[in-house]
Scaffold this motif. Structure first.
Motif, PDB file in Angstrom:
ATOM      1  N   LEU A 194       0.690  -1.035   0.102  1.00  0.00           N
ATOM      2  CA  LEU A 194      -0.014   0.059  -0.028  1.00  0.00           C
ATOM      3  C   LEU A 194       0.891   1.229   0.014  1.00  0.00           C
ATOM      4  O   LEU A 194       1.750   1.420   1.065  1.00  0.00           O
ATOM      5  CB  LEU A 194      -0.818  -0.142   1.115  1.00  0.00           C
TER       6      LEU A 194
ATOM      7  N   SER B  26      -3.028   3.427   6.029  1.00  0.00           N
ATOM      8  CA  SER B  26      -3.191   2.541   6.726  1.00  0.00           C
ATOM      9  C   SER B  26      -3.432   2.525   8.191  1.00  0.00           C
ATOM     10  O   SER B  26      -4.416   2.003   8.788  1.00  0.00           O
ATOM     11  CB  SER B  26      -1.877   1.481   6.569  1.00  0.00           C
TER      12      SER B  26
ATOM     13  N   GLN C 203      -0.696  -5.708   8.370  1.00  0.00           N
ATOM     14  CA  GLN C 203       0.180  -4.734   8.892  1.00  0.00           C
ATOM     15  C   GLN C 203       0.980  -5.535   9.852  1.00  0.00           C
ATOM     16  O   GLN C 203       0.747  -6.333  10.638  1.00  0.00           O
ATOM     17  CB  GLN C 203      -0.611  -3.609   9.888  1.00  0.00           C
TER      18      GLN C 203
ATOM     19  N   SER D 165       0.640  -3.184   4.674  1.00  0.00           N
ATOM     20  CA  SER D 165       0.092  -2.065   5.008  1.00  0.00           C
ATOM     21  C   SER D 165       0.943  -1.653   6.037  1.00  0.00           C
ATOM     22  O   SER D 165       0.445  -1.526   7.115  1.00  0.00           O
ATOM     23  CB  SER D 165      -1.435  -2.025   5.214  1.00  0.00           C
TER      24      SER D 165
END
Length: 458
Positions: A16, A22, A281, A398
């Motif tokens: 991303l 994010s 993440q 992300s």
């Protein structure tokens, strides 16, 4: 597709490309670049790092409005500012060499000819590296920027989106690959037998064509979609080649992937014609305790005002005046906006018995995506486990903030995935389709009009 020693396949990995969409407070980290301070050299630096890591693609998310809220709340939300993605994609297309370039464009507030022409041009500029993330504008505030007081209903948006994509696909097929003969001696610029006029007349669009751009090098851009509502999954099953999804458990991810590939097969396409990519993440530390401390530091940067405002937006339900240390109300009305994300948030809150404070931190900290916290070994192991179980075909990374959030993954986790044979060490092709192991579509592979629409048009 590339192979490995165990499953005969490798992960798809994307990044991303935004320093703030994010983690809502990522811009506050001392080492982060903020959105408004992010110039092209920063964007290009991260994209080139992703290309050096041999990632499949970078992804530009987009919405056609600022987040809703009063000025005081908005003053804490960095997503009030974004680059326009196709403009940025054009710059990246001539500044990188191999990495795929995916951008979001809505079918609700665009026209098929515009989108087809822009993506065809970008596919030529990049020598076949583009992907279109088709969305239906789930954010209701977008309507008010396009001369409309009311946002289309979910089913209507997807009906329009299906016809929109089929028209765009037909426009990309306006020319055979070898239509332009450029015969100087005879004065023949193109072979007239290899030009195809669309003449589409449907419920939402009337488009004559042909497109005034050559057929894209990939035939058409890689088709990406992120909707997980019933209508979204059905559209993906018929047309998508990559599907982004938010999943927080192995069981739900596996169920989603199996269902989507079943639907794809039922729609008459091979199961392996679609790639399911989960958002993740990663928070990486030398020890588990170190990683958890990093995560707590990030979460404490989330201001309650913007956290509650963003959660209210995703739920389409105002939670700003509710007690922070109590759970969500038992009943939340179904939304016409973020249908799948709303359900994911509600399910997560109930499954983990989260208070509102815990929930907004969880949701806006990773936008509802999975967070993997640990050492390089444990993070690599968790990512590998979902992939090897068949729950995902890969991940869209992300990071909580850029550039360091990705650089840490690149230097500490990626080599471990490569050692396991789960990710490439070199590109073996030149186009985005090459990276994904997807064939170039033949002309007329997408039926532009359903039989019922053709009959109605007559």
């Amino acid at each position: 597709m590339d192979t490995n020693s165990t499953a005969g396949r490798q992960m798809v990995l994307g990044l991303l490309l935004s320093p703030a969409s994010s983690h809502i407070a990522g811009w506050r980290h001392p080492d982060a670049i903020s959105n408004a301070g992010w110039d092209f050299s920063d964007v290009l630096g991260v994209a080139r790092s992703a290309e050096n890591a041999k990632l499949d693609f970078v992804f530009l998310a987009d919405e056609l409005c600022a987040p809703e809220g009063n000025a005081q709340t908005l003053s804490r939300d960095p997503v009030v500012y974004r680059f326009e993605p196709l403009t940025l994609l054009a710059a990246l297309s001539v500044s990188t060499d191999r990495i795929g370039l995916v951008a979001t464009q809505t079918t609700t507030y665009n026209e098929p000819y515009h989108i087809a022409r822009k993506f065809a041009s970008l596919d030529h500029l990049s020598h076949g590296r583009t992907g279109w993330n088709l969305v239906t504008s789930y954010v209701e505030a977008e309507a008010r920027n396009f001369s409309s007081s009311e946002h289309l209903k979910n089913a209507d948006r997807y009906e329009r989106a299906e016809e929109f994509f089929r028209v765009a696909a037909g426009l990309w097929d306006s020319w055979d690959d070898d239509a332009f003969v450029l015969d100087k001696s005879s004065g023949r610029y193109f072979d007239p037998e290899k030009m195809h006029v669309l003449n589409h007349h449907g419920k939402h669009f009337s488009v004559r064509g042909p497109l005034n751009v050559l057929r894209p090098p990939q035939g058409r851009p890689v088709q990406v979609q992120a909707g997980s509502s019933e209508a979204g999954k059905e559209l993906a099953a018929h047309y998508a080649e990559v599907v982004f999804t938010a999943q927080n458990s192995l069981e739900s991810a596996l169920a989603f992937t199996l269902e989507l590939k079943d639907r794809t097969e039922k729609a008459g396409r091979p199961r392996d014609s679609i790639r399911v990519i989960a958002g993740v993440q990663t928070i990486i530390g030398d020890t588990i305790e170190d990683a958890q401390a990093k995560y707590r530091q990030m979460q404490e940067l989330i201001h309650p005002e913007v956290g509650l405002a963003r959660l209210s937006q995703l739920l389409s339900f105002d939670v700003t005046a509710l007690p922070l240390d109590e759970p969500l109300p038992e009943y939340i009305p179904e939304t016409e906006a973020y249908k799948s994300r709303q359900q994911l948030i509600i399910d997560t809150a109930k499954r983990e018995n989260l208070t509102l404070r815990e929930l907004y931190r969880r949701v806006v900290g990773a936008y509802g995506h999975r967070v993997v916290i640990g050492t390089p070994d444990s993070v690599a192991g968790e990512l590998a486990a979902w992939f090897e179980a068949g729950a995902v075909d890969g991940y869209i990374l992300s990071p909580a903030y850029l550039p360091e959030g990705f650089e840490e993954f690149q230097s500490r986790v990626l080599p471990l995935l490569q050692e396991r044979g789960l990710f490439r060490t070199e590109y073996t092709g030149t186009t985005f389709r090459d990276h994904l192991g997807l064939p170039k579509p033949e002309r007329d592979q997408v039926q532009v009009q359903h039989p019922a629409q053709t009959a109605a048009a007559v």
